[in-house]
Design an enzyme around this catalytic site. Structure first.
Site, PDB file in Angstrom:
ATOM      1  N   LEU B  34       0.818  -1.216   0.000  1.00  9.27           N
ATOM      2  CA  LEU B  34       0.000   0.000   0.000  1.00  9.27           C
ATOM      3  C   LEU B  34       0.849   1.262   0.000  1.00  9.27           C
ATOM      4  O   LEU B  34       0.467   2.282  -0.537  1.00  9.27           O
ATOM      5  CB  LEU B  34      -0.927   0.022   1.219  1.00  9.27           C
ATOM      6  N   GLY B  35       1.997   1.161   0.626  1.00  7.25           N
ATOM      7  CA  GLY B  35       2.836   2.354   0.672  1.00  7.25           C
ATOM      8  C   GLY B  35       3.981   2.187   1.641  1.00  7.25           C
ATOM      9  O   GLY B  35       4.114   1.164   2.302  1.00  7.25           O
ATOM     10  N   GLY B  37       5.964   3.970   4.873  1.00  6.83           N
ATOM     11  CA  GLY B  37       5.902   4.979   5.918  1.00  6.83           C
ATOM     12  C   GLY B  37       7.285   5.344   6.400  1.00  6.83           C
ATOM     13  O   GLY B  37       8.284   4.945   5.804  1.00  6.83           O
ATOM     14  N   ALA B  38       7.312   6.134   7.480  1.00  9.10           N
ATOM     15  CA  ALA B  38       8.576   6.628   8.007  1.00  9.10           C
ATOM     16  C   ALA B  38       9.468   5.480   8.471  1.00  9.10           C
ATOM     17  O   ALA B  38      10.679   5.532   8.317  1.00  9.10           O
ATOM     18  CB  ALA B  38       8.311   7.593   9.145  1.00  9.10           C
ATOM     19  N   GLY B  40       8.708   1.898   7.976  1.00 12.80           N
ATOM     20  CA  GLY B  40       8.369   0.570   7.487  1.00 12.80           C
ATOM     21  C   GLY B  40       7.449   0.616   6.284  1.00 12.80           C
ATOM     22  O   GLY B  40       7.077   1.682   5.801  1.00 12.80           O
ATOM     23  N   VAL B  42       3.839  -0.635   4.382  1.00  8.46           N
ATOM     24  CA  VAL B  42       2.477  -1.027   4.722  1.00  8.46           C
ATOM     25  C   VAL B  42       1.906  -1.878   3.586  1.00  8.46           C
ATOM     26  O   VAL B  42       2.052  -1.540   2.411  1.00  8.46           O
ATOM     27  CB  VAL B  42       1.582   0.211   4.951  1.00  8.46           C
ATOM     28  N   LYS B  56       1.719  -3.314   8.831  1.00  5.63           N
ATOM     29  CA  LYS B  56       2.965  -2.562   8.702  1.00  5.63           C
ATOM     30  C   LYS B  56       4.128  -3.372   9.254  1.00  5.63           C
ATOM     31  O   LYS B  56       4.068  -3.848  10.389  1.00  5.63           O
ATOM     32  CB  LYS B  56       2.857  -1.230   9.448  1.00  5.63           C
ATOM     33  N   ASP B 147       3.142  15.161  12.832  1.00  8.18           N
ATOM     34  CA  ASP B 147       3.515  15.080  11.421  1.00  8.18           C
ATOM     35  C   ASP B 147       2.281  15.133  10.529  1.00  8.18           C
ATOM     36  O   ASP B 147       1.984  14.196   9.802  1.00  8.18           O
ATOM     37  CB  ASP B 147       4.296  13.784  11.192  1.00  8.18           C
TER      38      ASP B 147
END
Lengths: 244, 314
Positions: B34-35, B37-38, B40, B42, B56, B147
């Site tokens: 899915l994407g 992150g900072a 790890g 996901v 994640k 954030d």
């Protein structure tokens, strides 16, 4: 657990050391003295490939128990604060792991706790990172190839002070640069709680063709070990014993 | 963050692979990424019962655990769903090492930029009002988002949802995670201490980004750059004065800011619908097409007014 006092040297450089003793050995010595060494390798924004000799950056930080990162100038600010924070957490985790081993036996670390317990321990680590006192000695390589990067370095240091001063714990910063013909390193800013106006900091620079990273680190370490004398005058530091 | 050195070997997960928890033994099968992150990656996954979740996987166990703690606390604040619901946390043992992972509700939605594509500038105000409503609840609970950025929100049936609560920080502490463009410290407009006003600044930058999808550099005089950019975008015209007031520190909490913003959104609609009859009086053909346009606008405005009142009272 009482908040302790963390000591770090932050080395900003763009090349390999080529003069004097081995910086990796000095970093190991610093770690032994309770001072963590972090290293940031600064690249030009146009630079495509990684220049030779920058592997040293990682080795110095590894020996110094710290964190290293090689970055382009434009991400320097965010990297400087991230590396400093990461190293703080790493040091605190090290101390907590030691305590855990004393309580739970050898081989125990935060990572090996079951998730619920781990959740509680990381909150403690996080609290300590917020409240502990921190001393950062910034050591800037000001050899010729670094000159045009110094404005960015100044911005990054101001930004670091902004980040850390948002914490509840106290901060002390000092800035040194190298090489210096006479004393290997030169004090640019004496210990101060805030890195505010740095307009004139890097104004008068000598540009030798050598990079004595090892000797500079050693002098920086002396600058730290000489500090307790001043601390004694203010009274005995109650936090020194926590082992940070 | 641009770094050349990679610290730890990242876990490699591909569709079809399954992740089994070391502690609970529960298994999740990866569907797709899915994407990132900072700390790890996901993935979309499903459990053995076939329910889909977001999973994640990271390397920094302590940081992942802090995120889980936040997720547990803030998937719901005072009955309002702020972030994804927490499902599970565990470790995944591989021959390369042990990777911490956690499982949360999968929020299916659209990114803000793609949601806004083809929509009118009124949506800038509507989205910001929704964000401020979320912030009101979070701040009341004693936390700031930290954030806050476009990447951390999704539009889900025209409702805004937060998808990453990793930066949530107790009020009074230091902000640890931030993205420069949305960070008031970077723009020289305030400290990096977790205060409600820290999030409010980020809201103004999300609004700016809706008008400038490619963002912009801060230049030598960051505040002047902001003011100039707010002044030179047609999209931001209705919000220009409001944005300047935000940067001058006029709004200290989300409620005040939301009220001010709602007033702008409502007022604009009213003046538009009043002006339409008078302008349609002219005779030529050009104006007839304008008339058609005005009818469309009025129809939209009515619908929008309803919607904004709805979201205002929500």
């Amino acid at each position: 657990m009482k908040p302790g006092r963390l000591k770090q040297i932050l080395l900003l450089t763009d090349g390999c050391s080529n003069h004097g003793e081995d910086p990796i050995a000095v970093a190991a010595l610093a770690r032994n003295q309770g001072v963590t060494v972090n290293v940031i390798g600064v690249l030009d924004d146009q630079q495509k490939s990684q220049p030779q000799g920058l592997e040293e950056v990682e080795s110095i930080a590894e020996a110094g128990g710290g964190v290293s990162q090689i970055v382009y100038q434009k991400s320097l600010s965010q990297t400087v604060q991230m590396v400093t924070r990461q190293a703080m957490t790493q040091t605190i985790q090290g101390v907590v792991n030691k305590e855990l081993q004393q309580i739970l036996g050898k081989g125990q670390s935060i990572e090996e706790l079951p998730p619920e317990k781990r959740g509680e321990v990381v909150e403690v680590v996080d609290d300590l990172g917020e409240t502990c006192d921190l001393e950062v000695l910034v050591l800037v390589d000001t050899s010729a190839s670094m000159h045009h990067k110094l404005p960015t370095v100044k911005d990054a240091l101001y930004d670091l002070s902004l980040s850390l001063n948002a914490r509840s714990g106290e901060n002390h910063f000092s800035v040194f640069c190298f090489p210096d013909a006479k004393h290997t390193i030169r004090k640019m800013i004496d210990w101060t709680p805030e890195l505010g106006d740095m307009n004139r900091v890097f104004s008068k620079l000598s540009s030798g063709g050598y990079t004595p990273t090892g000797p500079a680190l050693k002098e920086a370490l002396y600058a730290f070990t000489e500090r307790p004398i001043r601390g004694m005058q203010d009274g005995v530091d109650p936090y020194e014993e926590t082992g940070f | 963050m641009e770094s050349i050195l990679m610290k730890k070997p990242a876990s490699n997960l591909y569709p079809g692979m399954s992740v089994r928890g070391k502690w609970s033994g529960r298994r999740y099968t990866i569907i797709r990424e899915l994407g990132e992150g900072a700390c790890g990656k996901v993935f979309l996954c499903k459990n053995d019962q076939g329910d889909t979740y977001a999973l994640k996987v990271g390397t920094d166990s302590a940081r992942m655990m802090l995120e889980v703690n936040m997720l547990k606390k803030f998937s719901k604040v005072q009955g309002v769903k702020l972030g994804p619901s927490f499902i599970d946390v565990d470790d995944w043992v591989t021959n390369k090492g042990t990777y911490p992972f956690y499982v949360m509700e999968y929020i299916k939605g659209e990114s803000l930029p793609s949601f806004l594509k083809g929509k009118t500038k009124d949506w800038i105000g509507v989205c910001a009002i929704q964000l401020l409503t979320h912030l009101e609840n979070l701040h009341k609970a004693g936390y700031v988002f930290g954030d806050l950025k476009t990447d951390n929100v999704l539009m889900c049936q025209s409702q805004l949802r937060w998808i990453d609560v990793g930066g949530v920080t107790a009020i009074g502490r230091a902000i640890k995670e931030y993205t420069e463009f949305y960070d008031r410290g970077y723009w020289g407009i305030g400290s990096r201490r977790a205060e409600p006003s820290y999030d409010l600044f980020a809201v103004t930058m999300i609004m700016m980004e809706m008008a400038y999808p490619h963002r912009f550099e801060k230049g030598a005089h960051p505040r002047k750059t902001l003011e100039a950019k707010a002044g030179s975008s047609v999209w931001l015209k209705p919000y220009r004065a409001f944005l300047l007031q935000c940067w001058q520190g006029k709004y200290q909490d989300a409620t005040q800011m939301k009220l001010a913003l709602s007033r702008i959104v409502m007022k604009r609609n009213k003046s538009k619908s009043n002006s339409s009859p008078s302008r349609v009086q002219s005779r030529d053909r050009k104006v007839r097409s304008e008339k058609a346009e005005m009818v469309t606008i009025s129809a939209f405005v009515t619908a929008f007014l309803g919607l904004s009142i709805y979201s205002f009272w929500l």
